[in-house]
Design a protein around this motif. Sequence first.
Motif, PDB file in Angstrom:
ATOM      1  N   HIS A 184       0.829  -1.209   0.000  1.00 28.12           N
ATOM      2  CA  HIS A 184       0.000   0.000   0.000  1.00 28.12           C
ATOM      3  C   HIS A 184       0.862   1.256   0.000  1.00 28.12           C
ATOM      4  O   HIS A 184       0.608   2.197  -0.769  1.00 28.12           O
ATOM      5  CB  HIS A 184      -0.928   0.012   1.212  1.00 28.12           C
ATOM      6  N   ARG A 187       2.610   1.663  -3.343  1.00 29.79           N
ATOM      7  CA  ARG A 187       1.645   2.058  -4.379  1.00 29.79           C
ATOM      8  C   ARG A 187       1.306   3.534  -4.244  1.00 29.79           C
ATOM      9  O   ARG A 187       1.229   4.264  -5.239  1.00 29.79           O
ATOM     10  CB  ARG A 187       0.394   1.191  -4.266  1.00 29.79           C
ATOM     11  N   THR A 191       2.335   6.148  -7.144  1.00 29.00           N
ATOM     12  CA  THR A 191       1.200   6.852  -7.772  1.00 29.00           C
ATOM     13  C   THR A 191       1.341   8.355  -7.583  1.00 29.00           C
ATOM     14  O   THR A 191       1.114   9.142  -8.512  1.00 29.00           O
ATOM     15  CB  THR A 191      -0.125   6.368  -7.169  1.00 29.00           C
ATOM     16  N   LEU A 212       8.642  -2.120  -9.223  1.00 30.49           N
ATOM     17  CA  LEU A 212       7.684  -1.026  -9.388  1.00 30.49           C
ATOM     18  C   LEU A 212       8.287   0.162 -10.123  1.00 30.49           C
ATOM     19  O   LEU A 212       7.567   1.070 -10.525  1.00 30.49           O
ATOM     20  CB  LEU A 212       7.183  -0.568  -8.014  1.00 30.49           C
TER      21      LEU A 212
END
Length: 259
Positions: A184, A187, A191, A212
């Motif tokens: 989480h 991400r 983002t 990532l």
Amino acid sequence: MEAPPDNNVLWARSLHFTHRDGSPALGGVSLGVRESEILAVSGPRGSGKTTLLHCLSGLVPAQHGEVWFNSMPVHTMGPAARERLRRNRFGWIDPVPVLVPELNVWENAALPLMLRGTSRRRAKAAAMEWLERLDVGDRAHSRPHELTQAERQRVCITRALAPAPSILFADEPTAPLHRADRAHVLRTLTTAARSHGITVVLATHEAETAALADRKVELLDGRRVNTVHLPPVVEPEGPGENEPEGQAESQGTACSLSV
């Protein structure tokens, strides 16, 4: 002194650094980072990842080599100029969360903005936005000693993101987090970087974290590693002199070279 390519927001050439005990940390590392790119610097512990981030961010000057940020030579700046650059343009996340114990959570998160001269009201609004995204908005008025280790690290990540830095340096940013929290947080971090055009240089020894990123640079013993795929070895037809039937095959090999 040659200026970096125009398409690189951060550029380094032939960085060398040796620790005070004489052990080498970097042995001629060169790299370029494009604007809005997420670059993972990977490698085992002790490979030079943290030292590279320190040199790229101006936290520690390289002993030899060049570092450029937006065509500005960081390697020729004095300590005060490097400090201003880090405060105004860079963000930093350490593997161990360190907060100011006298300040509450939102004040810690808003501190870089207030140091820049942003009003307390605007700084708090920006900090609260990121605290909510990282699921620690309900701890905004708590003191650091009241938080768990994972919560403190989320506040540190908020502190780095709230000022919208040009480059975010993240040194093992999920190290204090439980595995369930890492996905989480990563991400949210990636983002946010993409949506706000923030360039990220991420040091990690974990393959799933490096995956990532847009691109990966691997270090080993202070040098960049390139994987060279060698052509397959073609064996003569039929089994070898001491080889059982069916064991003779053509196989490719790969090796890693430090350059």
